[in-house]
Design an enzyme around this catalytic site. Structure first.
Site, PDB file in Angstrom:
ATOM      1  N   GLY A 190      71.038 -26.678  56.953  1.00 23.15           N
ATOM      2  CA  GLY A 190      72.340 -27.430  58.056  1.00 23.15           C
ATOM      3  C   GLY A 190      73.000 -27.726  58.449  1.00 23.15           C
TER       4      GLY A 190
ATOM      5  N   GLY B 123      72.223 -23.396  63.477  1.00 24.91           N
ATOM      6  CA  GLY B 123      70.910 -24.072  63.341  1.00 24.91           C
ATOM      7  C   GLY B 123      71.213 -25.349  62.341  1.00 24.91           C
ATOM      8  N   SER B 124      71.933 -26.500  62.457  1.00 26.01           N
ATOM      9  CA  SER B 124      72.250 -27.535  62.173  1.00 26.01           C
ATOM     10  C   SER B 124      71.743 -28.780  61.986  1.00 26.01           C
ATOM     11  CB  SER B 124      73.667 -27.337  61.572  1.00 26.01           C
ATOM     12  OG  SER B 124      74.160 -27.283  63.406  1.00 26.01           O
ATOM     13  N   THR B 125      70.679 -28.676  62.794  1.00 27.69           N
ATOM     14  CA  THR B 125      70.143 -29.656  63.439  1.00 27.69           C
ATOM     15  C   THR B 125      68.821 -30.730  62.082  1.00 27.69           C
ATOM     16  OG1 THR B 125      68.157 -28.956  64.485  1.00 27.69           O
ATOM     17  CG2 THR B 125      69.943 -28.997  66.127  1.00 27.69           C
TER      18      THR B 125
ATOM     19  N   GLY C   3      67.904 -29.937  57.616  1.00 24.83           N
ATOM     20  CA  GLY C   3      67.917 -29.353  56.544  1.00 24.83           C
ATOM     21  C   GLY C   3      68.678 -28.730  56.110  1.00 24.83           C
TER      22      GLY C   3
ATOM     23  N   TYR D   8      60.631 -11.730  55.032  1.00 20.26           N
ATOM     24  CA  TYR D   8      61.760 -12.657  54.724  1.00 20.26           C
ATOM     25  C   TYR D   8      62.465 -12.471  53.933  1.00 20.26           C
ATOM     26  CZ  TYR D   8      64.473 -17.161  53.471  1.00 20.26           C
ATOM     27  OH  TYR D   8      64.581 -18.244  53.344  1.00 20.26           O
TER      28      TYR D   8
END
Length: 264
Positions: free
Chosen positions: A20, A14-16, A18, A154
């Site tokens: 990440g 999930g590094s695209t 924020g 969450y």
């Protein structure tokens, strides 16, 4: 302190965007070869182009795929068979009335936020222990400890990550591999500014607006501002380094003092 991760390959899920994205850039600045992950190949390519502008001498590779599925994780393993640093950052969040959450929604939070990280750890940890060096990290949240009434699903998933992290640290005991979780506090990511301006005066400059927001809606924060993603990335880069070799099985807080406790 000079951190040198030259020769190490890092995978950040999930590094695209924020947190990440900040972690991916931070690891690349320290010399690591960084695999950028997201479900959409075009989005991954665009992110790599952006990151390469920030770190011109950095090495980024595409690792597109949905790691919340078994098929996606297996494909990633085929594309990227060796990882030295695994950062389980992928996560979803949202508000909901807990009495109206369906079983399927509870499962979705567990599968994306917890099981995806467990699966990747299961796939990559044996290689790390076999080589005698590795770092596994889980990006948790203050919500793991201070469970929000409007985001119980969450909070549950982030609490689970603390248990998963501690357990895998025991599994990796004595191998040269460390396993830790990072408890991130309220963070300035995409969409947060809009959320803040829904609650405070829209005419306020951003720096003042976020301080009003923190003072009125997150008063337990000791820094009284949102955390920047790079500040969380700094902790991740340190925990990924050789200098952090004696830190394992921990839940380390980058929460701005948000959690009102001495220990997690």
């Amino acid at each position: 302190m000079h951190i040198d991760l030259t020769g190490r390959t890092a995978l950040v899920t999930g590094s695209t965007q924020g947190i990440g994205a900040a972690i991916a850039v931070g690891l690349a600045r320290a010399g690591a070869r960084v695999a950028v992950n997201g479900r959409d190949a075009e989005r991954v390519a665009a992110s790599i182009a952006e990151f390469s502008e920030q770190v011109p001498d950095g090495e980024f590779v595409a690792a597109a795929g949905d790691v919340s599925t078994e098929e996606g994780a297996q494909q990633l393993l085929r594309d990227l068979p060796q990882v030295d640093i695994l950062v389980n950052n992928l996560g979803i969040f949202g508000t909901a009335d807990p009495l109206e959450l369906t079983d399927d929604e509870w499962r979705r939070y567990f599968e994306v936020n917890v099981l995806a990280a467990v699966r990747l750890t299961r796939l990559y940890l044996p290689g790390m222990t076999g080589r005698g060096w590795g770092r596994v990290l889980y990006i948790a949240s203050d919500s793991a400890i201070v469970i929000p009434a409007e985001m119980i699903q969450y909070g549950m998933s982030k609490t689970a990550l603390l248990a998963v992290s501690r357990g895998f640290a025991k599994k990796a005991a004595g191998t040269g591999v460390t396993v830790n979780s990072v408890i991130a506090g309220p963070t300035h990511t995409a969409g947060v500014e809009d959320f803040v301006y829904e609650l405070v005066d829209k005419d306020l400059p951003w720096d003042e607006a976020q301080r009003v927001f923190m003072r009125e809606y997150r008063p337990q924060s000791l820094i009284q501002r949102l955390i920047e993603p790079e500040e969380i990335a700094n902790m991740v880069v340190y925990l990924s380094s050789p200098q952090a070799s004696a830190t394992t099985g921990g839940a380390l807080r980058v929460d701005g003092g948000y959690v009102d406790a001495i220990l997690p």
